[in-house]
Design a protein around this motif. Sequence first.
Motif, PDB file in Angstrom:
ATOM      1  N   UNK A   1     109.671  20.998  18.288  1.00 42.82           N
ATOM      2  CA  UNK A   1     109.718  19.856  19.195  1.00 42.82           C
ATOM      3  C   UNK A   1     108.478  18.981  19.021  1.00 42.82           C
ATOM      4  N   UNK A   2     107.308  19.597  18.952  1.00 39.62           N
ATOM      5  CA  UNK A   2     106.067  18.847  18.789  1.00 39.62           C
ATOM      6  C   UNK A   2     105.980  18.202  17.404  1.00 39.62           C
ATOM      7  N   UNK A   3     106.479  18.905  16.399  1.00 38.84           N
ATOM      8  CA  UNK A   3     106.441  18.358  15.038  1.00 38.84           C
ATOM      9  C   UNK A   3     107.319  17.114  14.931  1.00 38.84           C
ATOM     10  N   UNK A   4     108.525  17.174  15.513  1.00 41.15           N
ATOM     11  CA  UNK A   4     109.411  16.005  15.492  1.00 41.15           C
ATOM     12  C   UNK A   4     108.790  14.867  16.285  1.00 41.15           C
ATOM     13  N   UNK A   5     108.187  15.179  17.426  1.00 37.10           N
ATOM     14  CA  UNK A   5     107.523  14.148  18.223  1.00 37.10           C
ATOM     15  C   UNK A   5     106.429  13.456  17.412  1.00 37.10           C
ATOM     16  N   UNK A   6     105.588  14.238  16.769  1.00 33.72           N
ATOM     17  CA  UNK A   6     104.507  13.654  15.972  1.00 33.72           C
ATOM     18  C   UNK A   6     105.056  12.790  14.848  1.00 33.72           C
ATOM     19  N   UNK A   7     106.129  13.249  14.199  1.00 32.17           N
ATOM     20  CA  UNK A   7     106.726  12.482  13.113  1.00 32.17           C
ATOM     21  C   UNK A   7     107.231  11.125  13.616  1.00 32.17           C
ATOM     22  N   UNK A   8     107.839  11.121  14.799  1.00 33.24           N
ATOM     23  CA  UNK A   8     108.349   9.876  15.366  1.00 33.24           C
ATOM     24  C   UNK A   8     107.219   8.935  15.766  1.00 33.24           C
ATOM     25  N   UNK A   9     106.174   9.482  16.362  1.00 35.35           N
ATOM     26  CA  UNK A   9     105.062   8.642  16.800  1.00 35.35           C
ATOM     27  C   UNK A   9     104.320   8.017  15.627  1.00 35.35           C
ATOM     28  N   UNK A  10     104.228   8.759  14.524  1.00 36.71           N
ATOM     29  CA  UNK A  10     103.389   8.328  13.412  1.00 36.71           C
ATOM     30  C   UNK A  10     104.156   7.689  12.262  1.00 36.71           C
ATOM     31  N   UNK A  11     105.413   8.083  12.067  1.00 42.72           N
ATOM     32  CA  UNK A  11     106.086   7.704  10.826  1.00 42.72           C
ATOM     33  C   UNK A  11     107.478   7.100  11.018  1.00 42.72           C
ATOM     34  N   UNK A  12     107.828   6.661  12.213  1.00 44.09           N
ATOM     35  CA  UNK A  12     109.135   6.029  12.404  1.00 44.09           C
ATOM     36  C   UNK A  12     109.239   4.776  11.537  1.00 44.09           C
ATOM     37  N   UNK A  13     110.393   4.591  10.894  1.00 39.66           N
ATOM     38  CA  UNK A  13     110.548   3.486   9.938  1.00 39.66           C
ATOM     39  C   UNK A  13     111.306   2.282  10.502  1.00 39.66           C
ATOM     40  N   UNK A  14     112.063   2.463  11.556  1.00 41.21           N
ATOM     41  CA  UNK A  14     112.829   1.369  12.160  1.00 41.21           C
ATOM     42  C   UNK A  14     113.589   0.582  11.075  1.00 41.21           C
ATOM     43  N   UNK A  15     114.553   1.230  10.423  1.00 40.19           N
ATOM     44  CA  UNK A  15     115.250   0.578   9.306  1.00 40.19           C
ATOM     45  C   UNK A  15     115.887  -0.750   9.712  1.00 40.19           C
ATOM     46  N   UNK A  16     115.910  -1.689   8.783  1.00 39.31           N
ATOM     47  CA  UNK A  16     116.438  -3.027   9.065  1.00 39.31           C
ATOM     48  C   UNK A  16     117.884  -2.982   9.546  1.00 39.31           C
ATOM     49  N   UNK A  17     118.717  -2.171   8.890  1.00 38.53           N
ATOM     50  CA  UNK A  17     120.129  -2.143   9.267  1.00 38.53           C
ATOM     51  C   UNK A  17     120.327  -1.547  10.656  1.00 38.53           C
TER      52      UNK A  17
END
Length: 459
Positions: A134-150
């Motif tokens: 849970x914490x690993x996924x949270x950190x990934x989202x906070x730091x590395x979310x890409x917000x793809x154009x599509x």
Amino acid sequence: MSAPTRRSAEEIGSTPAGPRALPPLRPQRAVPAPDEVDTVLDSGLRVIAVRRAEVPMVEMRLRVPFADVSGVENSDHPAVAELLATTILSGTQRRSRVGIDDDLAGVGGEIGFAVDPERLAVSGHALAEGLDTLLEVLADLLLHATHPDDELARERERLVERIEMASAQPSIIARRALQERRYGTHPVTQEMPLPEDVTAVTADAVRALQAAALRPGGAVLVLVGDLDPSDAVRRVEAALADWTGGEAAGMPALPALTARDLLLVDRPGSVQSQLRLSAPAIGRTDPRYAALQLANLSLGGYFSSRLVENLREDKGYTYHASSSLELDPHGAALLVETDVASEVTAPALLEARYELGRLAVVPPTADEVESARRYLVGSLLISMTTQAGYASTVASLAAHGLSAAWIREHPARVEAVTVDEVAAAAAEFFAPIHFTGVVVADAARCADGLRALGGVEVP
């Protein structure tokens, strides 16, 4: 053998001398303090970890200050922030949307994001053994979310559609008008972006906002569940070690809420009117707060209240009438609200003002105070019975700079409030002269009555 005689509930509750007296309530037991660690990491992130081992789960709440501090009127921040919250789960540099869902599902977990004018809120849970995931996924989202154009394009269309539908709702129109009446152009009023602002948002703008504003300083992470608090803090520190960058953007101070006439907001063709009245209040740390809560409950804070008795039960003007306390880290306000048929708009406003004045000069009786006290204490205790409820309560308190000890100690404060203290709070805060607000109604049908009543600005 003859069958036993059956008695009705009324017969059971009565004696030849009259109704049976209710037994006295037992003394309120103190709420025990759980095993807890409350600390601030080097990054500025406050972490509160609480052991509540009723079920083998962990609840997570993250609150990040996320206000618009640009100082620019008609800023695009609300639109960009809203799209950030809706697209952050679309994928990261390491995980696709499906990968995020799969990793969380493997530990019985979920994560959700939401945003308001003050903060970005993250809620989640997982099996206790899946805390690291849970914490690993949270950190990934906070730091590395890409917000793809599509993905952003699709969410942009969905968000515009939701906003257009919501903007036609009377309650949303009334809320927006009330916020502007109370706070003008302050960022706190921007609870919903405009459709045209959402349409103009680009993926680059969303990524830039996440990089610039999603920071740990001043944020609060709460974990409640089957965990060792000290160990949980160490796991958070390891998982979020790369989340740095200074202080998150807090909301600027609210302007003073001042008393003035209500504003009639024309909604042509409406068959209902929305009445919203508001006045300054006090926050949780004020010694008068518990007394104010009890006075508010007596007015309209629950079903057994004066507003409900008058506007619903006696007059039949509305199905719902209420009063509440809106608490903000920068201030507090009272809110009285009801929706009524157009033809009784002015009479309903008259009765609402009457009940405010009556509360101020004819304060709650001992019975009213005791009924409100029992309801309030019970509600406080219920809010702490589950892991999810406790986590949300602690996160809300932390946003106001308070610890979980406040909620555990508050029932005793409520029990200690006297009838005279409730009367003093009622007189101080509920006098009609302290209020402002809006009436959203069909002006063609309601303006004359409101003008005759007075205290309403009719454009």
